[in-house]
Design a protein around this motif. Sequence first.
Motif, mmCIF file in Angstrom:
data_model
loop_
_atom_site.group_PDB
_atom_site.id
_atom_site.type_symbol
_atom_site.label_atom_id
_atom_site.label_comp_id
_atom_site.label_asym_id
_atom_site.label_seq_id
_atom_site.Cartn_x
_atom_site.Cartn_y
_atom_site.Cartn_z
ATOM 1 N N ALA A 172 -4.886 5.721 -2.751
ATOM 2 C CA ALA A 172 -4.572 5.471 -3.987
ATOM 3 C C ALA A 172 -2.948 5.754 -4.346
ATOM 4 O O ALA A 172 -2.482 6.895 -4.271
ATOM 5 C CB ALA A 172 -5.532 6.221 -4.925
ATOM 6 N N HIS A 173 -2.237 4.912 -4.879
ATOM 7 C CA HIS A 173 -0.745 5.021 -4.723
ATOM 8 C C HIS A 173 -0.251 3.873 -5.967
ATOM 9 O O HIS A 173 -0.356 2.788 -5.914
ATOM 10 C CB HIS A 173 -0.171 4.478 -3.555
ATOM 11 C CG HIS A 173 1.281 4.722 -3.513
ATOM 12 N ND1 HIS A 173 1.835 5.794 -4.057
ATOM 13 C CD2 HIS A 173 2.377 3.928 -3.205
ATOM 14 C CE1 HIS A 173 3.180 5.780 -3.964
ATOM 15 N NE2 HIS A 173 3.585 4.459 -3.431
ATOM 16 N N PRO A 174 0.312 4.618 -6.988
ATOM 17 C CA PRO A 174 0.600 3.998 -8.365
ATOM 18 C C PRO A 174 1.760 3.022 -8.055
ATOM 19 O O PRO A 174 1.756 1.938 -8.790
ATOM 20 C CB PRO A 174 1.014 5.056 -9.308
ATOM 21 C CG PRO A 174 0.331 6.245 -8.856
ATOM 22 C CD PRO A 174 0.337 6.141 -7.402
ATOM 23 N N THR A 176 2.220 0.522 -5.935
ATOM 24 C CA THR A 176 2.094 -0.571 -5.006
ATOM 25 C C THR A 176 1.549 -1.589 -5.803
ATOM 26 O O THR A 176 1.230 -1.745 -6.826
ATOM 27 C CB THR A 176 1.038 -0.314 -3.855
ATOM 28 O OG1 THR A 176 1.046 -1.485 -3.054
ATOM 29 C CG2 THR A 176 -0.232 -0.055 -4.490
ATOM 30 N N CYS A 180 -6.718 -2.044 -6.072
ATOM 31 C CA CYS A 180 -7.984 -1.508 -5.509
ATOM 32 C C CYS A 180 -9.076 -2.555 -5.365
ATOM 33 O O CYS A 180 -9.421 -3.214 -6.390
ATOM 34 C CB CYS A 180 -8.421 -0.344 -6.214
ATOM 35 S SG CYS A 180 -9.753 0.490 -5.569
ATOM 36 N N HIS A 215 -3.333 0.211 -6.043
ATOM 37 C CA HIS A 215 -3.185 0.731 -7.201
ATOM 38 C C HIS A 215 -4.498 0.760 -8.045
ATOM 39 O O HIS A 215 -5.179 -0.056 -7.731
ATOM 40 C CB HIS A 215 -1.856 0.441 -7.677
ATOM 41 C CG HIS A 215 -2.119 -0.941 -8.506
ATOM 42 N ND1 HIS A 215 -2.856 -1.154 -9.788
ATOM 43 C CD2 HIS A 215 -1.713 -2.148 -8.117
ATOM 44 C CE1 HIS A 215 -2.878 -2.304 -9.968
ATOM 45 N NE2 HIS A 215 -2.372 -3.049 -9.183
ATOM 46 N N ASN A 218 -2.674 1.070 -14.691
ATOM 47 C CA ASN A 218 -1.479 2.005 -15.171
ATOM 48 C C ASN A 218 -2.125 3.211 -16.051
ATOM 49 O O ASN A 218 -1.030 3.978 -16.551
ATOM 50 C CB ASN A 218 -0.608 0.986 -15.949
ATOM 51 C CG ASN A 218 -1.116 0.435 -16.963
ATOM 52 O OD1 ASN A 218 -2.203 0.451 -17.414
ATOM 53 N ND2 ASN A 218 -0.274 -0.429 -17.752
ATOM 54 N N SER B 237 -10.757 -3.131 -13.486
ATOM 55 C CA SER B 237 -9.485 -2.393 -13.769
ATOM 56 C C SER B 237 -9.567 -1.701 -14.845
ATOM 57 O O SER B 237 -10.428 -2.214 -15.766
ATOM 58 C CB SER B 237 -8.189 -3.254 -13.562
ATOM 59 O OG SER B 237 -7.620 -2.968 -14.799
#
Lengths: 240, 240
Positions: A172-174, A176, A180, A215, A218, B237
Amino acid sequence: MNLALLTDEDFVGDNQVRLTGRRLRHLTDVLKASVGDEITVGRVNGAIGSGRLTRLNNDLAELTVALDQRPPLPLPLTLVLAMPRPKMFRRVLQTVAALGVKDIWIINAYKVEKSFWQTPWLEPEALTENLTLGLEQARDTRMPTVHLRQRFKPFVEDELPGILQERPGLVAHPGTDRPCPTHINAPATLCIGPEGGFIPYEVDKLIEAGCQAVHLGNRILRVETAVPVLVGRLYDSCNH
Amino acid sequence: MNLALLTDEDFVGDNQVRLTGRRLRHLTDVLKASVGDEITVGRVNGAIGSGRLTRLNNDLAELTVALDQRPPLPLPLTLVLAMPRPKMFRRVLQTVAALGVKDIWIINAYKVEKSFWQTPWLEPEALTENLTLGLEQARDTRMPTVHLRQRFKPFVEDELPGILQERPGLVAHPGTDRPCPTHINAPATLCIGPEGGFIPYEVDKLIEAGCQAVHLGNRILRVETAVPVLVGRLYDSCNH
């Protein structure tokens, strides 16, 4: 406690168990059980069934048990989690156990405060206790394994690639572009950073080991919320 | 606090805000901020942006703010929740706000203990505080609405059908054959019972009002875990 989880030590005969401590108090104080009542029980790593109360006093409860049903299937998910804040760690363990995750790696990361590793919740008895609470909530019996890795680099370089061979990894990396994936319903490894996230060096190392960076939108979620959201997104049911 | 949520009362000029209390302490004690630092801010039900610290002492922080980004989109999900145990209620409010749910109905049910309705966490200020904590976690600004309905029947008969016209309803019910749908990515209403579930009469009334009963698999999850799992399952999402 939707199931009383029984260990070998609880058995005083083939079908006879004796409960004391937390489970006894739950029977008397919460369930207000009396002799003759049936409750749901399960044996650690074994079958589920029912137990009939044959004796109950301030010191112990005795039950005659019949264990004839299978526990829910495990999730084919390995969780690699940067050590959370202790208060949260406890709840995360319970949540993860309830969701059916059986393979948990607690790792270090740059933004993990050193003091987190001193928490008594990392003692083997405390780990077992919180995992047990999660299993009892979900009516499961299969005890998860928790691996503690206080050094990030040797874990990611030497152990993670082997884990990913069986279960492809997501981190999990905001930062990119790739969202998911959803309803994969297949074995996977999920890596989740600390509050504030993995640092770029760590994300690079995880990608180098074979993980794919994704990601989650947001919104920034706490780990105890992010894990169930991701489990819901990846798996159509918690019974795979 | 990944964002400081600003109310009208915080503004002392068009772009000037003054913070005291919890947000001030967070700035000094957790973020260890100093004059010149920038933090993420957002205005309740308005835009997101950054605030530069122009003054900081024990009593107040002053910031010059520029609000030019939109908050994340809300989830098109209405949550109808039997009043949980107070300790859990607080966390559920924060979690639900962080997930982007904007419409929350807290209802009575047979297995809701009467004392739950006495909790100070139901006071308007306490509701706002916990919703704020969830929004600040997720970097959102749109304040959810919480409706309290202490009588089950009038709510289900008179109000729920109208809600379901816009957002079709699902009720989580372990007894049924139909599994919970996945990735619907459409407006929905989700009804979740108390510990121990809705009683059959209540499920019948919810179905009569237009809900579809679905099961979530054979694990029993706490409401604070079940809600994020379901959000993950229904929505690809959290930014719809």
